[in-house]
Design a protein around this motif. Sequence first.
Motif, PDB file in Angstrom:
ATOM      1  N   TRP A  92      56.747  58.733  45.061  1.00  0.00           N
ATOM      2  CA  TRP A  92      56.241  56.656  44.535  1.00  0.00           C
ATOM      3  C   TRP A  92      55.123  56.556  45.563  1.00  0.00           C
ATOM      4  O   TRP A  92      54.582  55.918  45.319  1.00  0.00           O
ATOM      5  N   ALA A  93      54.909  57.331  46.154  1.00  0.00           N
ATOM      6  CA  ALA A  93      53.937  56.609  47.559  1.00  0.00           C
ATOM      7  C   ALA A  93      52.686  57.384  46.678  1.00  0.00           C
ATOM      8  O   ALA A  93      51.223  55.916  46.567  1.00  0.00           O
ATOM      9  N   LYS A  94      52.621  58.251  45.735  1.00  0.00           N
ATOM     10  CA  LYS A  94      51.374  58.173  45.249  1.00  0.00           C
ATOM     11  C   LYS A  94      51.287  57.052  44.580  1.00  0.00           C
ATOM     12  O   LYS A  94      49.757  56.905  44.012  1.00  0.00           O
ATOM     13  N   PHE A  95      52.422  57.404  43.941  1.00  0.00           N
ATOM     14  CA  PHE A  95      52.443  56.515  42.427  1.00  0.00           C
ATOM     15  C   PHE A  95      52.117  54.811  42.360  1.00  0.00           C
ATOM     16  O   PHE A  95      50.864  54.572  42.388  1.00  0.00           O
ATOM     17  N   LEU A  96      52.168  54.614  43.767  1.00  0.00           N
ATOM     18  CA  LEU A  96      51.787  53.341  44.771  1.00  0.00           C
ATOM     19  C   LEU A  96      50.339  53.024  45.342  1.00  0.00           C
ATOM     20  O   LEU A  96      49.547  51.907  44.559  1.00  0.00           O
ATOM     21  N   SER A  97      50.096  53.983  45.864  1.00  0.00           N
ATOM     22  CA  SER A  97      49.154  54.099  46.435  1.00  0.00           C
ATOM     23  C   SER A  97      47.982  53.849  44.853  1.00  0.00           C
ATOM     24  O   SER A  97      46.861  53.359  44.869  1.00  0.00           O
ATOM     25  N   GLU A  98      48.195  54.935  43.868  1.00  0.00           N
ATOM     26  CA  GLU A  98      47.009  55.385  42.661  1.00  0.00           C
ATOM     27  C   GLU A  98      47.087  53.709  41.987  1.00  0.00           C
ATOM     28  O   GLU A  98      45.773  52.981  41.839  1.00  0.00           O
ATOM     29  N   TYR A  99      48.359  52.573  41.784  1.00  0.00           N
ATOM     30  CA  TYR A  99      48.408  51.403  40.976  1.00  0.00           C
ATOM     31  C   TYR A  99      48.533  49.687  41.713  1.00  0.00           C
ATOM     32  O   TYR A  99      48.675  49.010  41.578  1.00  0.00           O
ATOM     33  N   ALA A 100      48.359  50.264  43.257  1.00  0.00           N
ATOM     34  CA  ALA A 100      48.589  49.248  44.061  1.00  0.00           C
ATOM     35  C   ALA A 100      47.392  48.159  43.682  1.00  0.00           C
ATOM     36  O   ALA A 100      48.426  46.827  43.564  1.00  0.00           O
ATOM     37  N   ALA A 101      46.324  48.165  43.082  1.00  0.00           N
ATOM     38  CA  ALA A 101      45.597  47.249  42.644  1.00  0.00           C
ATOM     39  C   ALA A 101      46.278  46.923  41.600  1.00  0.00           C
ATOM     40  O   ALA A 101      44.712  46.213  41.125  1.00  0.00           O
ATOM     41  N   ASP A 102      46.389  47.739  40.675  1.00  0.00           N
ATOM     42  CA  ASP A 102      46.211  47.058  39.035  1.00  0.00           C
ATOM     43  C   ASP A 102      47.233  45.826  38.825  1.00  0.00           C
ATOM     44  O   ASP A 102      48.533  45.872  39.046  1.00  0.00           O
ATOM     45  N   THR A 103      46.320  45.249  38.311  1.00  0.00           N
ATOM     46  CA  THR A 103      47.294  43.689  37.999  1.00  0.00           C
ATOM     47  C   THR A 103      47.771  43.894  36.546  1.00  0.00           C
ATOM     48  O   THR A 103      48.319  42.618  36.917  1.00  0.00           O
ATOM     49  N   ASN A 104      47.834  44.642  36.007  1.00  0.00           N
ATOM     50  CA  ASN A 104      48.179  45.001  34.891  1.00  0.00           C
ATOM     51  C   ASN A 104      50.210  45.291  35.154  1.00  0.00           C
ATOM     52  O   ASN A 104      51.407  45.039  35.087  1.00  0.00           O
ATOM     53  N   ALA A 105      50.439  46.423  36.406  1.00  0.00           N
ATOM     54  CA  ALA A 105      51.283  46.495  36.871  1.00  0.00           C
ATOM     55  C   ALA A 105      51.980  45.910  37.856  1.00  0.00           C
ATOM     56  O   ALA A 105      53.001  45.420  38.187  1.00  0.00           O
ATOM     57  N   PHE A 106      51.152  44.907  39.110  1.00  0.00           N
ATOM     58  CA  PHE A 106      52.330  44.269  39.689  1.00  0.00           C
ATOM     59  C   PHE A 106      50.833  42.774  39.566  1.00  0.00           C
ATOM     60  O   PHE A 106      49.971  42.476  39.870  1.00  0.00           O
ATOM     61  N   PRO A 107      51.326  42.244  38.620  1.00  0.00           N
ATOM     62  CA  PRO A 107      50.528  40.379  37.990  1.00  0.00           C
ATOM     63  C   PRO A 107      50.679  39.725  38.965  1.00  0.00           C
ATOM     64  O   PRO A 107      52.171  39.369  39.318  1.00  0.00           O
ATOM     65  N   GLN A 108      50.047  39.064  39.828  1.00  0.00           N
ATOM     66  CA  GLN A 108      50.058  37.936  41.039  1.00  0.00           C
ATOM     67  C   GLN A 108      50.859  36.606  40.529  1.00  0.00           C
ATOM     68  O   GLN A 108      51.451  35.915  40.599  1.00  0.00           O
ATOM     69  N   SER A 109      50.833  36.798  38.398  1.00  0.00           N
ATOM     70  CA  SER A 109      51.360  35.137  38.315  1.00  0.00           C
ATOM     71  C   SER A 109      52.995  35.147  38.200  1.00  0.00           C
ATOM     72  O   SER A 109      53.064  33.956  38.073  1.00  0.00           O
ATOM     73  N   ALA A 110      53.374  36.875  38.567  1.00  0.00           N
ATOM     74  CA  ALA A 110      55.130  37.097  38.664  1.00  0.00           C
ATOM     75  C   ALA A 110      55.434  36.958  40.803  1.00  0.00           C
ATOM     76  O   ALA A 110      56.055  36.624  40.792  1.00  0.00           O
ATOM     77  N   ALA A 111      54.416  36.832  41.381  1.00  0.00           N
ATOM     78  CA  ALA A 111      54.366  36.427  42.286  1.00  0.00           C
ATOM     79  C   ALA A 111      55.132  35.305  43.110  1.00  0.00           C
ATOM     80  O   ALA A 111      55.696  33.935  41.977  1.00  0.00           O
ATOM     81  N   TYR A 112      56.416  35.743  44.483  1.00  0.00           N
ATOM     82  CA  TYR A 112      56.897  35.094  44.745  1.00  0.00           C
ATOM     83  C   TYR A 112      56.274  34.650  45.888  1.00  0.00           C
ATOM     84  O   TYR A 112      55.326  35.446  46.967  1.00  0.00           O
ATOM     85  N   VAL A 113      55.893  33.153  45.772  1.00  0.00           N
ATOM     86  CA  VAL A 113      54.671  32.864  47.137  1.00  0.00           C
ATOM     87  C   VAL A 113      55.529  32.377  48.211  1.00  0.00           C
ATOM     88  O   VAL A 113      56.622  31.353  48.052  1.00  0.00           O
ATOM     89  N   LEU A 114      55.827  32.592  49.971  1.00  0.00           N
ATOM     90  CA  LEU A 114      56.253  32.027  50.705  1.00  0.00           C
ATOM     91  C   LEU A 114      55.679  31.531  51.673  1.00  0.00           C
ATOM     92  O   LEU A 114      54.791  32.583  51.866  1.00  0.00           O
ATOM     93  N   ARG A 115      55.401  30.473  52.442  1.00  0.00           N
ATOM     94  CA  ARG A 115      54.257  29.923  53.181  1.00  0.00           C
ATOM     95  C   ARG A 115      55.408  29.550  54.653  1.00  0.00           C
ATOM     96  O   ARG A 115      56.688  28.726  54.848  1.00  0.00           O
ATOM     97  N   LYS A 116      54.320  30.113  56.068  1.00  0.00           N
ATOM     98  CA  LYS A 116      55.470  29.402  57.112  1.00  0.00           C
ATOM     99  C   LYS A 116      55.245  27.830  57.213  1.00  0.00           C
ATOM    100  O   LYS A 116      54.226  27.246  56.972  1.00  0.00           O
ATOM    101  N   ARG A 117      56.038  27.587  57.503  1.00  0.00           N
ATOM    102  CA  ARG A 117      56.685  25.627  57.687  1.00  0.00           C
ATOM    103  C   ARG A 117      55.237  26.024  59.365  1.00  0.00           C
ATOM    104  O   ARG A 117      55.051  26.475  59.888  1.00  0.00           O
ATOM    105  N   ALA A 118      54.278  24.375  58.762  1.00  0.00           N
ATOM    106  CA  ALA A 118      53.958  24.105  59.397  1.00  0.00           C
ATOM    107  C   ALA A 118      54.713  23.563  61.693  1.00  0.00           C
ATOM    108  O   ALA A 118      55.838  22.762  60.757  1.00  0.00           O
ATOM    109  N   THR A 119      54.473  23.688  62.432  1.00  0.00           N
ATOM    110  CA  THR A 119      55.552  23.304  62.971  1.00  0.00           C
ATOM    111  C   THR A 119      54.630  22.001  63.816  1.00  0.00           C
ATOM    112  O   THR A 119      53.687  21.830  63.993  1.00  0.00           O
ATOM    113  N   PRO A 120      55.730  20.612  64.203  1.00  0.00           N
ATOM    114  CA  PRO A 120      55.817  19.957  64.269  1.00  0.00           C
ATOM    115  C   PRO A 120      55.392  19.765  66.187  1.00  0.00           C
ATOM    116  O   PRO A 120      54.494  20.174  66.563  1.00  0.00           O
TER     117      PRO A 120
END
Length: 95
Positions: free
Chosen positions: A67-95
Motif C-alpha cells: 500500500w505504501a509503495k502504491f500510495l507513493s506512486e499515485y499520490a500526485a495522480d489527479t485521476n486517482a485522487f481527483p480534487q473535485s471529490a475533495a471534502y474541505v474543512l476550514r478552521k473557524r476564525a477565533t472571535p
Amino acid sequence: RLNPYWILHVRAVHTVAKVQLEKDRLSLVPMSFNWFKKSLAAKQVDLPHLKGKTEDEFLVTATPDQWAKFLSEYAADTNAFPQSAAYVLRKRATP
C-alpha cells in the motif's frame, strides 16, 4: 436487494484518501473507485486482490508495504485522487 452504498459503508474495510493540510484548511481527497477498478482490470495497478461476483466487487489484500509503495506512486495522480471529490474543512476564525 440491499443498497450498494449502504453495504459499502458497513463493511469492516479501509477507505483510502489523500490528506492535504494548508494553513486553516484540511482537505480529504478520496481515491476514485472508478479509476482504481479500471486500473486493476487493465493491470496498470499491481496490488493483490480477490475478485468478487461482479467487477465492482473485490477485496484488496495488499500488505502495508505494498500500500505504501502504491500510495507513493499515485499520490500526485489527479485521476486517482481527483480534487473535485475533495471534502474541505476550514478552521473557524477565533472571535
